[in-house]
Write a protein that holds these residues in place. Structure first.
Motif, short mmCIF file in Angstrom:
data_model
loop_
_atom_site.label_atom_id
_atom_site.label_comp_id
_atom_site.label_asym_id
_atom_site.label_seq_id
_atom_site.Cartn_x
_atom_site.Cartn_y
_atom_site.Cartn_z
N GLN A 39 -0.79 7.49 -6.29
CA GLN A 39 -0.71 6.18 -5.63
C GLN A 39 -1.19 5.11 -6.59
N ARG A 84 0.83 -1.21 0.00
CA ARG A 84 0.00 0.00 0.00
C ARG A 84 0.87 1.26 0.00
N HIS A 141 -2.11 0.91 -7.46
CA HIS A 141 -2.76 -0.23 -6.81
C HIS A 141 -2.91 -1.37 -7.82
#
Length: 314
Positions: free
Chosen positions: A201, A176, A203
């Motif tokens: 970010q 994460r 993912h």
């Protein structure tokens, strides 16, 4: 906000136009840093499917996507001088150093003349074309400092956040912590403009790589169309380098605004209907994410409506 049911209007661009309409009709009106004035809302989100080459490239006005790609490739070099951009005909960063030059010298120089001097004169470019440690500098060379036996700190090796994210996606996809951060508090006062698109970010879900971009401040009319292209380009490059298929781009805005002197743009763009679905193709996979060239990118099926020009607030 206008209602567009999937059966009637499934086009990805409606969410952008609805955001624009909501800001213009419901936003809080106030004077901002630039003195121009804005209407703004706080805390917004847009989501775009990037699978099968999809790219959120607006069709209700022409977006110069190659300029956005050139800017993103420039970020990845870590360079902070506008000269390489101007040599490629990209002028989107000229306003800030031009304003600084005019204020410091009192010379009422035109933008084109200023840009020509930056390109022609290396010494002039070094003095007046640098933006400070913006974006790419933080992305690929975040400064570190080491404590020495004499009780003093010396400069340590820079951190390449982009390279670290690529490696972590390969070795630890469930992490994460796949984050690229531009908001270096210690260096904000040295930047021509503190980073607006500040946090990326990534993912992994199955074989799909998705990206969230958090933008603290967003000029919806002029900045956001570029930011969506840039984030898509970055996600696609990282996906290619790590062996994933592109997933979703989630864009999140803090202060999300329209400038009051963009009224003509807002009215014209909201009168138009989006159409078509452009596709982004990566024509080559280089050895690393830092080796892409503008020739490696191709957009097909892009037939936008006409350009809508508006001034940049500096």
């Amino acid at each position: 906000m206008t209602d567009h049911s999937p059966a009637q209007s499934p086009h990805f661009e409606w969410q952008y136009l609805d955001l624009m309409r909501r800001i213009w009709e419901q936003g809080d009106e106030r004077i901002d840093r630039t003195g121009v004035g804005t209407r703004a809302i706080f805390g917004t989100q847009l989501r775009f499917d990037l699978s099968d080459g999809r790219i959120p490239l607006l069709t209700t006005k022409r977006v110069f996507w190659k300029a956005a790609v050139r800017e993103m490739l420039w970020f990845l070099t870590g360079d902070t001088n506008i000269r390489p951009l101007l040599e490629q005909g990209v002028t989107i960063w000229s306003d800030w150093p031009l304003a600084k030059y005019r204020k410091a010298t009192g010379e009422d120089i035109g933008q084109e003349e200023f840009e020509a001097r930056i390109v022609a004169d290396e010494a002039f470019a070094k003095k007046w074309g640098d933006l400070g440690p913006v974006y790419g500098k933080q992305w690929v060379d975040w400064p570190t400092y080491q404590y020495g036996p004499d009780g003093k700190y010396t400069r340590g090796p820079g951190i390449n956040q982009v390279a670290e994210v690529v490696e972590s996606l390969r070795s630890n996809p469930g992490s994460r912590r796949h984050i690229i951060e531009g908001w270096n508090v210690a260096e904000l006062d040295r930047m021509a403009l503190p980073p607006c698109h500040k946090t990326y970010q990534f993912h992994v879900a199955g074989n799909r790589l998705s990206c969230i971009l958090y933008q603290r401040s967003c000029d919806v009319a002029l900045g956001l169309p570029f930011n969506l292209v840039g984030a898509t380009i970055l996600t696609r490059m990282i996906a290619a380098q790590t062996g994933y298929e592109p997933g979703e781009l989630v864009w999140m805005g803090g202060d999300t605004h329209l400038y009051l002197n963009h009224a003509h743009l807002v009215a014209e763009q909201l009168s138009r209907t989006p159409s078509g679905e452009p596709r982004l193709h990566l024509l080559r996979q280089p050895p690393s994410i830092f080796d892409y060239r503008i020739e490696d990118f191709e957009v097909r099926d892009y037939a936008p409506q006409g350009v809508i020009r508006a001034p940049v607030a500096v």
